[in-house]
Design a protein around this motif. Structure first.
Motif, PDB file in Angstrom:
ATOM      1  N   SER A   1      36.423  -7.336  -1.661  1.00  0.00           N
ATOM      2  CA  SER A   1      36.943  -7.777  -2.960  1.00  0.00           C
ATOM      3  C   SER A   1      37.015  -9.288  -3.031  1.00  0.00           C
ATOM      4  O   SER A   1      37.238  -9.955  -2.016  1.00  0.00           O
TER       5      SER A   1
ATOM      6  N   TRP B   1      27.655 -14.065 -10.820  1.00  0.00           N
ATOM      7  CA  TRP B   1      28.021 -12.697 -10.389  1.00  0.00           C
ATOM      8  C   TRP B   1      26.893 -12.083  -9.558  1.00  0.00           C
ATOM      9  O   TRP B   1      27.144 -11.423  -8.550  1.00  0.00           O
TER      10      TRP B   1
ATOM     11  N   TYR C   1      27.095 -13.459  -6.126  1.00  0.00           N
ATOM     12  CA  TYR C   1      28.229 -12.904  -5.356  1.00  0.00           C
ATOM     13  C   TYR C   1      27.918 -11.486  -4.892  1.00  0.00           C
ATOM     14  O   TYR C   1      28.231 -11.088  -3.785  1.00  0.00           O
ATOM     15  N   ARG C   2      27.290 -10.746  -5.785  1.00  0.00           N
ATOM     16  CA  ARG C   2      26.989  -9.355  -5.434  1.00  0.00           C
ATOM     17  C   ARG C   2      25.972  -9.319  -4.285  1.00  0.00           C
ATOM     18  O   ARG C   2      26.119  -8.566  -3.320  1.00  0.00           O
TER      19      ARG C   2
ATOM     20  N   THR D   1      31.749  -6.362  -3.318  1.00  0.00           N
ATOM     21  CA  THR D   1      31.593  -5.054  -3.978  1.00  0.00           C
ATOM     22  C   THR D   1      32.575  -4.874  -5.129  1.00  0.00           C
ATOM     23  O   THR D   1      32.385  -4.009  -5.979  1.00  0.00           O
ATOM     24  N   ARG D   2      33.662  -5.667  -5.097  1.00  0.00           N
ATOM     25  CA  ARG D   2      34.738  -5.442  -6.082  1.00  0.00           C
ATOM     26  C   ARG D   2      35.265  -6.792  -6.533  1.00  0.00           C
ATOM     27  O   ARG D   2      35.511  -7.661  -5.685  1.00  0.00           O
ATOM     28  N   VAL D   3      35.425  -6.972  -7.856  1.00  0.00           N
ATOM     29  CA  VAL D   3      35.975  -8.243  -8.339  1.00  0.00           C
ATOM     30  C   VAL D   3      37.248  -8.000  -9.126  1.00  0.00           C
ATOM     31  O   VAL D   3      37.389  -6.985  -9.817  1.00  0.00           O
TER      32      VAL D   3
ATOM     33  N   ALA E   1      30.384  -9.122 -15.382  1.00  0.00           N
ATOM     34  CA  ALA E   1      30.633  -8.489 -14.072  1.00  0.00           C
ATOM     35  C   ALA E   1      30.235  -7.020 -14.140  1.00  0.00           C
ATOM     36  O   ALA E   1      29.664  -6.467 -13.191  1.00  0.00           O
TER      37      ALA E   1
ATOM     38  N   PHE F   1      28.939  -4.392 -10.029  1.00  0.00           N
ATOM     39  CA  PHE F   1      29.883  -4.243  -8.916  1.00  0.00           C
ATOM     40  C   PHE F   1      30.417  -2.806  -8.894  1.00  0.00           C
ATOM     41  O   PHE F   1      30.517  -2.152  -9.940  1.00  0.00           O
TER      42      PHE F   1
ATOM     43  N   VAL G   1      35.309  -3.199 -11.145  1.00  0.00           N
ATOM     44  CA  VAL G   1      35.735  -4.422 -11.829  1.00  0.00           C
ATOM     45  C   VAL G   1      37.182  -4.210 -12.258  1.00  0.00           C
ATOM     46  O   VAL G   1      37.513  -3.225 -12.920  1.00  0.00           O
TER      47      VAL G   1
END
Ligand SMILES: C[S@@+](CC[C@H](N)C(=O)[O-])C[C@H]1O[C@@H](n2cnc3c(N)ncnc32)[C@H](O)[C@@H]1O
Ligand code: SF4
Length: 364
Positions: free
Chosen positions: A88, A101, A104-105, A110-112, A143, A148, A151
Protein backbone atom coordinates in the motif's frame (compact mmCIF):
# COMPACT_ATOMS: atom_id res chain seq x y z
CA UNK A 1 10.18 -12.83 12.17
CA UNK A 2 7.90 -10.01 11.05
CA UNK A 3 5.41 -10.26 8.22
CA UNK A 4 4.40 -6.60 8.15
CA UNK A 5 6.60 -3.66 7.16
CA UNK A 6 5.88 0.07 7.47
CA UNK A 7 8.09 2.69 5.83
CA UNK A 8 7.68 6.33 6.84
CA UNK A 9 8.18 8.86 4.04
CA UNK A 10 7.89 12.23 5.82
CA UNK A 11 8.12 14.88 3.10
CA UNK A 12 5.19 17.29 2.63
CA UNK A 13 4.75 20.46 0.58
CA UNK A 14 3.13 22.22 3.55
CA UNK A 15 1.67 21.22 6.90
CA UNK A 16 -2.12 20.88 6.93
CA UNK A 17 -3.79 22.72 9.80
CA UNK A 18 -4.86 19.55 11.65
CA UNK A 19 -1.81 17.33 11.09
CA UNK A 20 0.22 16.06 14.02
CA UNK A 21 2.27 13.44 12.14
CA UNK A 22 6.06 13.40 11.79
CA UNK A 23 6.41 15.43 8.59
CA UNK A 24 9.16 17.50 6.96
CA UNK A 25 8.26 20.63 5.04
CA UNK A 26 10.78 22.38 2.78
CA UNK A 27 13.25 19.49 2.76
CA UNK A 28 12.70 17.99 -0.69
CA UNK A 29 16.43 18.27 -1.42
CA UNK A 30 16.96 15.53 1.20
CA UNK A 31 14.79 12.91 -0.47
CA UNK A 32 17.72 11.05 -2.06
CA UNK A 33 19.67 10.98 1.19
CA UNK A 34 16.54 9.78 2.97
CA UNK A 35 15.92 7.02 0.45
CA UNK A 36 19.52 5.82 0.91
CA UNK A 37 19.16 5.91 4.70
CA UNK A 38 15.93 3.89 4.70
CA UNK A 39 17.53 1.32 2.41
CA UNK A 40 20.46 1.02 4.82
CA UNK A 41 18.03 0.60 7.71
CA UNK A 42 16.16 -2.12 5.81
CA UNK A 43 19.45 -3.92 5.20
CA UNK A 44 20.34 -3.67 8.90
CA UNK A 45 16.99 -5.25 9.89
CA UNK A 46 17.13 -8.01 7.27
CA UNK A 47 17.52 -10.74 9.91
CA UNK A 48 14.10 -10.08 11.44
CA UNK A 49 12.19 -10.11 8.14
CA UNK A 50 9.98 -13.10 7.39
CA UNK A 51 7.99 -13.38 4.17
CA UNK A 52 6.22 -10.03 4.14
CA UNK A 53 2.45 -10.28 3.73
CA UNK A 54 1.94 -6.53 3.78
CA UNK A 55 4.01 -3.40 3.22
CA UNK A 56 2.73 0.12 3.87
CA UNK A 57 4.39 3.29 2.63
CA UNK A 58 2.95 6.09 4.76
CA UNK A 59 3.71 9.65 5.56
CA UNK A 60 3.99 12.46 5.14
CA UNK A 61 3.31 12.45 1.45
CA UNK A 62 4.90 9.29 0.00
CA UNK A 63 3.98 10.44 -3.52
CA UNK A 64 6.39 13.38 -3.13
CA UNK A 65 9.13 10.73 -3.29
CA UNK A 66 8.09 10.36 -6.95
CA UNK A 67 7.87 7.01 -8.75
CA UNK A 68 11.60 6.47 -9.40
CA UNK A 69 12.50 6.59 -5.69
CA UNK A 70 9.54 4.39 -4.73
CA UNK A 71 10.68 1.92 -7.41
CA UNK A 72 14.21 1.85 -5.96
CA UNK A 73 12.88 1.26 -2.46
CA UNK A 74 10.57 -1.52 -3.61
CA UNK A 75 13.41 -3.23 -5.48
CA UNK A 76 15.02 -3.76 -2.07
CA UNK A 77 11.77 -4.91 -0.51
CA UNK A 78 10.73 -7.25 -3.36
CA UNK A 79 12.92 -10.25 -2.38
CA UNK A 80 11.17 -10.31 1.02
CA UNK A 81 7.59 -10.31 -0.27
CA UNK A 82 5.29 -13.31 0.21
CA UNK A 83 3.30 -14.31 -2.87
CA UNK A 84 0.21 -12.09 -3.19
CA UNK A 85 1.57 -9.50 -0.75
CA UNK A 86 -0.35 -6.25 -0.31
CA UNK A 87 1.84 -3.21 -0.97
CA UNK A 88 0.00 0.00 0.00
CA UNK A 89 0.97 3.62 -0.48
CA UNK A 90 -0.66 6.82 0.78
CA UNK A 91 -1.09 9.46 -1.90
CA UNK A 92 -2.01 13.13 -2.00
CA UNK A 93 -4.31 13.92 -4.93
CA UNK A 94 -2.43 16.96 -6.26
CA UNK A 95 0.81 14.96 -6.61
CA UNK A 96 -0.40 12.21 -8.97
CA UNK A 97 -1.66 11.80 -12.50
CA UNK A 98 -2.37 8.80 -14.68
CA UNK A 99 1.26 8.45 -15.81
CA UNK A 100 2.50 8.52 -12.21
CA UNK A 101 -0.05 5.90 -11.14
CA UNK A 102 1.13 3.62 -13.97
CA UNK A 103 4.70 3.95 -12.74
CA UNK A 104 3.75 3.27 -9.13
CA UNK A 105 1.84 0.21 -10.21
CA UNK A 106 4.77 -1.01 -12.29
CA UNK A 107 7.01 -0.48 -9.24
CA UNK A 108 4.88 -2.95 -7.28
CA UNK A 109 2.27 -0.86 -5.46
CA UNK A 110 -0.98 -2.87 -5.28
CA UNK A 111 -3.15 -0.61 -3.13
CA UNK A 112 -3.43 3.17 -2.87
CA UNK A 113 -4.96 5.24 -0.11
CA UNK A 114 -5.80 8.73 -1.36
CA UNK A 115 -6.18 11.59 1.14
CA UNK A 116 -9.40 13.31 0.11
CA UNK A 117 -10.61 14.54 3.54
CA UNK A 118 -13.64 16.21 1.94
CA UNK A 119 -15.06 17.35 -1.39
CA UNK A 120 -16.38 20.63 0.03
CA UNK A 121 -14.21 23.65 -0.88
CA UNK A 122 -15.05 25.42 2.41
CA UNK A 123 -13.93 22.43 4.48
CA UNK A 124 -10.80 21.85 2.39
CA UNK A 125 -9.92 25.48 3.14
CA UNK A 126 -10.47 25.05 6.91
CA UNK A 127 -8.17 22.01 6.77
CA UNK A 128 -5.49 23.87 4.74
CA UNK A 129 -5.56 21.18 2.06
CA UNK A 130 -3.68 21.79 -1.18
CA UNK A 131 -5.87 19.59 -3.39
CA UNK A 132 -9.16 20.86 -4.80
CA UNK A 133 -12.24 18.62 -4.93
CA UNK A 134 -11.69 18.20 -8.67
CA UNK A 135 -8.12 17.05 -8.13
CA UNK A 136 -9.40 14.48 -5.64
CA UNK A 137 -11.99 13.18 -8.12
CA UNK A 138 -9.40 12.99 -10.92
CA UNK A 139 -6.81 11.27 -8.71
CA UNK A 140 -9.34 8.60 -7.74
CA UNK A 141 -10.61 8.06 -11.28
CA UNK A 142 -7.06 7.76 -12.68
CA UNK A 143 -6.07 5.31 -9.94
CA UNK A 144 -9.11 3.19 -10.80
CA UNK A 145 -8.15 3.25 -14.49
CA UNK A 146 -4.58 2.33 -13.64
CA UNK A 147 -5.89 -0.96 -12.24
CA UNK A 148 -4.67 -1.14 -8.64
CA UNK A 149 -6.11 -4.09 -6.72
CA UNK A 150 -7.68 -1.64 -4.25
CA UNK A 151 -8.30 2.08 -4.26
CA UNK A 152 -9.15 3.65 -0.92
CA UNK A 153 -9.91 7.21 0.16
CA UNK A 154 -9.57 8.95 3.53
CA UNK A 155 -12.17 11.41 4.74
CA UNK A 156 -12.75 13.43 7.89
CA UNK A 157 -15.92 14.34 9.75
CA UNK A 158 -16.42 16.80 12.57
CA UNK A 159 -14.53 19.52 10.70
CA UNK A 160 -15.26 22.97 12.19
CA UNK A 161 -18.27 24.46 10.42
CA UNK A 162 -19.29 21.18 8.75
CA UNK A 163 -23.04 20.92 8.14
CA UNK A 164 -25.27 17.87 7.69
CA UNK A 165 -25.77 18.88 4.04
CA UNK A 166 -21.99 18.94 3.47
CA UNK A 167 -21.69 15.51 5.06
CA UNK A 168 -24.45 14.17 2.81
CA UNK A 169 -22.67 15.65 -0.21
CA UNK A 170 -19.39 13.95 0.76
CA UNK A 171 -21.17 10.61 1.20
CA UNK A 172 -22.75 11.01 -2.25
CA UNK A 173 -19.30 11.74 -3.77
CA UNK A 174 -17.81 8.61 -2.21
CA UNK A 175 -20.69 6.48 -3.44
CA UNK A 176 -20.45 7.93 -6.95
CA UNK A 177 -16.71 7.23 -7.16
CA UNK A 178 -17.29 3.61 -6.18
CA UNK A 179 -13.95 3.20 -4.42
CA UNK A 180 -13.09 -0.19 -2.91
CA UNK A 181 -12.34 1.05 0.60
CA UNK A 182 -13.08 4.11 2.73
CA UNK A 183 -11.39 5.34 5.93
CA UNK A 184 -13.59 7.99 7.54
CA UNK A 185 -12.06 9.48 10.69
CA UNK A 186 -13.44 11.93 13.20
CA UNK A 187 -11.18 14.99 13.18
CA UNK A 188 -9.00 15.19 16.26
CA UNK A 189 -7.46 18.47 17.27
CA UNK A 190 -3.82 17.57 17.82
CA UNK A 191 -1.48 19.54 20.05
CA UNK A 192 0.71 22.10 18.31
CA UNK A 193 -1.36 22.32 15.15
CA UNK A 194 -2.71 25.44 13.47
CA UNK A 195 -6.30 24.34 14.23
CA UNK A 196 -5.46 24.05 17.92
CA UNK A 197 -3.80 27.46 17.98
CA UNK A 198 -6.76 29.05 16.23
CA UNK A 199 -9.08 27.59 18.88
CA UNK A 200 -11.82 26.93 16.29
CA UNK A 201 -14.86 25.33 17.92
CA UNK A 202 -15.60 21.75 16.83
CA UNK A 203 -19.13 20.55 16.09
CA UNK A 204 -20.70 19.36 19.37
CA UNK A 205 -20.61 15.73 20.50
CA UNK A 206 -24.21 14.97 19.49
CA UNK A 207 -23.54 16.28 16.00
CA UNK A 208 -20.49 13.99 15.80
CA UNK A 209 -22.44 10.95 17.02
CA UNK A 210 -25.23 11.58 14.49
CA UNK A 211 -22.69 12.13 11.71
CA UNK A 212 -20.96 8.85 12.55
CA UNK A 213 -24.26 6.92 12.50
CA UNK A 214 -25.15 8.51 9.16
CA UNK A 215 -21.78 7.60 7.63
CA UNK A 216 -22.06 3.98 8.78
CA UNK A 217 -25.67 3.56 7.62
CA UNK A 218 -25.08 5.20 4.24
CA UNK A 219 -21.86 3.38 3.42
CA UNK A 220 -23.49 0.07 4.36
CA UNK A 221 -26.39 0.93 2.08
CA UNK A 222 -23.84 1.40 -0.71
CA UNK A 223 -22.33 -2.05 -0.16
CA UNK A 224 -19.43 -1.33 2.21
CA UNK A 225 -18.81 -3.49 5.28
CA UNK A 226 -18.15 -1.53 8.47
CA UNK A 227 -15.28 -3.85 9.37
CA UNK A 228 -13.46 -1.53 11.76
CA UNK A 229 -14.41 1.55 13.79
CA UNK A 230 -13.44 4.01 11.02
CA UNK A 231 -12.97 1.68 8.05
CA UNK A 232 -15.34 0.34 5.40
CA UNK A 233 -14.62 -2.08 2.58
CA UNK A 234 -16.27 -3.74 -0.35
CA UNK A 235 -15.93 -7.55 -0.09
CA UNK A 236 -12.29 -8.62 -0.24
CA UNK A 237 -10.89 -5.08 0.01
CA UNK A 238 -10.14 -4.81 3.74
CA UNK A 239 -6.70 -3.31 4.37
CA UNK A 240 -4.61 -6.31 5.37
CA UNK A 241 -1.84 -4.12 6.76
CA UNK A 242 -4.18 -2.26 9.10
CA UNK A 243 -5.76 -5.58 10.11
CA UNK A 244 -2.30 -6.70 11.24
CA UNK A 245 -2.16 -3.70 13.62
CA UNK A 246 -5.66 -4.34 14.95
CA UNK A 247 -4.80 -8.00 15.45
CA UNK A 248 -1.76 -6.81 17.45
CA UNK A 249 0.72 -8.63 15.23
CA UNK A 250 4.42 -7.74 15.15
CA UNK A 251 5.59 -5.18 12.59
CA UNK A 252 8.80 -3.44 11.62
CA UNK A 253 8.78 0.32 11.00
CA UNK A 254 11.55 2.03 9.05
CA UNK A 255 12.37 5.72 8.78
CA UNK A 256 12.16 8.82 10.86
CA UNK A 257 9.76 8.53 13.83
CA UNK A 258 8.72 5.00 12.78
CA UNK A 259 7.54 2.58 15.46
CA UNK A 260 8.24 -1.17 15.54
CA UNK A 261 6.85 -3.89 17.79
CA UNK A 262 8.65 -7.22 17.77
CA UNK A 263 8.67 -10.01 20.38
CA UNK A 264 7.23 -7.86 23.15
CA UNK A 265 9.59 -4.92 22.57
CA UNK A 266 8.44 -1.61 21.06
CA UNK A 267 10.85 0.98 19.75
CA UNK A 268 10.52 4.34 18.08
CA UNK A 269 13.14 5.82 15.78
CA UNK A 270 14.14 9.38 16.49
CA UNK A 271 11.79 11.83 14.85
CA UNK A 272 14.13 14.61 13.68
CA UNK A 273 15.13 14.19 10.04
CA UNK A 274 18.63 15.66 10.47
CA UNK A 275 19.33 13.40 13.46
CA UNK A 276 18.02 10.32 11.66
CA UNK A 277 20.13 11.00 8.55
CA UNK A 278 23.17 11.72 10.74
CA UNK A 279 22.75 8.45 12.67
CA UNK A 280 22.35 6.43 9.50
CA UNK A 281 25.44 8.01 7.92
CA UNK A 282 27.64 7.59 11.01
CA UNK A 283 26.60 4.21 12.40
CA UNK A 284 24.02 2.68 10.06
CA UNK A 285 21.30 2.55 12.75
CA UNK A 286 18.94 5.25 13.96
CA UNK A 287 18.77 6.42 17.57
CA UNK A 288 15.74 4.85 19.24
CA UNK A 289 13.74 4.79 22.40
CA UNK A 290 12.85 1.28 23.47
CA UNK A 291 10.23 -0.14 25.80
CA UNK A 292 9.68 -3.74 26.90
CA UNK A 293 5.91 -4.26 26.78
CA UNK A 294 4.59 -5.70 30.02
CA UNK A 295 1.98 -8.43 29.78
CA UNK A 296 -0.71 -6.07 31.09
CA UNK A 297 0.09 -3.54 28.36
CA UNK A 298 -0.13 -6.17 25.62
CA UNK A 299 -3.36 -7.56 27.04
CA UNK A 300 -4.96 -4.10 27.12
CA UNK A 301 -3.78 -3.36 23.57
CA UNK A 302 -5.26 -6.62 22.29
CA UNK A 303 -8.63 -5.68 23.76
CA UNK A 304 -8.47 -2.05 22.67
CA UNK A 305 -7.52 -2.90 19.10
CA UNK A 306 -9.45 -6.16 18.77
CA UNK A 307 -12.81 -4.69 19.78
CA UNK A 308 -12.52 -2.17 16.93
CA UNK A 309 -13.21 -5.03 14.48
CA UNK A 310 -16.56 -6.55 13.55
CA UNK A 311 -15.12 -10.03 14.09
CA UNK A 312 -14.86 -11.63 17.54
CA UNK A 313 -11.83 -11.28 19.79
CA UNK A 314 -10.49 -14.59 21.09
CA UNK A 315 -10.04 -14.05 24.81
CA UNK A 316 -7.89 -17.17 25.20
CA UNK A 317 -5.32 -15.38 23.03
CA UNK A 318 -5.99 -11.85 24.31
CA UNK A 319 -6.12 -12.71 28.02
CA UNK A 320 -8.87 -11.62 30.41
CA UNK A 321 -10.15 -8.04 30.66
CA UNK A 322 -9.24 -6.13 33.83
CA UNK A 323 -12.88 -6.30 34.95
CA UNK A 324 -14.26 -9.70 33.80
CA UNK A 325 -17.49 -9.11 35.76
CA UNK A 326 -18.33 -6.25 33.36
CA UNK A 327 -18.72 -8.74 30.48
CA UNK A 328 -22.04 -10.15 31.68
CA UNK A 329 -23.33 -6.68 32.52
CA UNK A 330 -22.42 -5.32 29.06
CA UNK A 331 -23.91 -8.41 27.38
CA UNK A 332 -27.18 -7.95 29.34
CA UNK A 333 -27.20 -4.31 28.26
CA UNK A 334 -26.95 -5.38 24.61
CA UNK A 335 -23.51 -3.82 24.05
CA UNK A 336 -21.49 -6.99 23.45
CA UNK A 337 -21.92 -10.68 22.75
CA UNK A 338 -20.00 -13.48 24.41
CA UNK A 339 -19.85 -16.90 22.80
CA UNK A 340 -17.50 -19.33 24.56
CA UNK A 341 -14.13 -17.58 24.60
CA UNK A 342 -15.09 -15.09 21.88
CA UNK A 343 -16.29 -11.54 22.44
CA UNK A 344 -17.60 -9.04 19.90
CA UNK A 345 -19.32 -5.68 20.25
CA UNK A 346 -22.91 -5.47 19.07
CA UNK A 347 -23.80 -2.77 16.58
CA UNK A 348 -25.00 -0.57 19.45
CA UNK A 349 -21.82 -1.32 21.39
CA UNK A 350 -19.66 -0.27 18.45
CA UNK A 351 -21.11 3.24 18.54
CA UNK A 352 -20.10 3.59 22.21
CA UNK A 353 -16.87 1.61 21.97
CA UNK A 354 -14.86 3.86 24.28
CA UNK A 355 -17.43 3.71 27.06
CA UNK A 356 -17.51 -0.11 26.76
CA UNK A 357 -13.73 -0.33 26.90
CA UNK A 358 -13.60 1.86 29.98
CA UNK A 359 -15.86 -0.60 31.79
CA UNK A 360 -13.67 -3.54 30.81
CA UNK A 361 -10.15 -2.18 31.17
CA UNK A 362 -8.07 0.07 33.38
CA UNK A 363 -6.34 2.76 31.40
CA UNK A 364 -3.17 4.11 32.92
C1 LIG B 1 -0.81 9.71 7.63
S1 LIG B 1 -2.18 10.70 7.23
C2 LIG B 1 -1.66 11.47 5.78
C3 LIG B 1 -1.89 10.96 4.44
C4 LIG B 1 -1.67 11.99 3.33
N1 LIG B 1 -0.47 12.68 3.49
C5 LIG B 1 -2.78 13.02 3.28
O1 LIG B 1 -2.62 14.09 3.83
O2 LIG B 1 -3.79 12.75 2.67
C6 LIG B 1 -3.41 9.53 6.93
C7 LIG B 1 -4.81 10.00 7.26
O3 LIG B 1 -4.97 10.28 8.64
C8 LIG B 1 -6.09 11.13 8.81
N2 LIG B 1 -5.74 12.18 9.77
C9 LIG B 1 -4.68 12.98 9.74
N3 LIG B 1 -4.72 13.87 10.76
C10 LIG B 1 -5.87 13.62 11.46
C11 LIG B 1 -6.50 14.19 12.60
N4 LIG B 1 -5.97 15.24 13.24
N5 LIG B 1 -7.66 13.66 13.04
C12 LIG B 1 -8.21 12.60 12.41
N6 LIG B 1 -7.67 12.02 11.31
C13 LIG B 1 -6.52 12.52 10.84
C14 LIG B 1 -6.40 11.74 7.45
O4 LIG B 1 -7.63 11.29 6.96
C15 LIG B 1 -5.23 11.28 6.60
O5 LIG B 1 -5.60 11.08 5.25
S1 SF4 C 1 -2.15 15.68 6.48
FE1 SF4 C 1 -0.90 14.64 4.97
S2 SF4 C 1 -0.22 16.22 3.52
FE2 SF4 C 1 -1.02 17.26 5.30
S3 SF4 C 1 0.83 17.67 6.50
FE3 SF4 C 1 -0.09 15.76 7.29
S4 SF4 C 1 0.92 14.14 6.19
FE4 SF4 C 1 1.34 16.07 5.08
Amino acid sequence: MVRHLYVHLPFCASRCGYCGFVVEVGALDRRDAYLDAVRVELGAERACLGALETVYLGGGTPTLMRPHRIATLLEDVAPHLAPGAEVSMEANPETVDRAAWDRYRAAGITRVSIGAQSFQPELLAVLDRRATADQVRRAVACAQEAGFASVSIDLLFGVPGQTAAQLAADIAEVAALGVDHVSWYELEIKPDTALERMGVPLPDEDWGADAYETIVAELERHGYRWYETANFARPGHECRHSLAYWEARDYLGLGVGAVSTIDGVRWRNRSALGGYLGDMASRGRPGRTEEALEDAVRRRERWMLGLRLDRPLDTVWAGPPDHPDALARLADGGLLEVSGSRVVLTRRGRFVQNAVLHQLMEFV
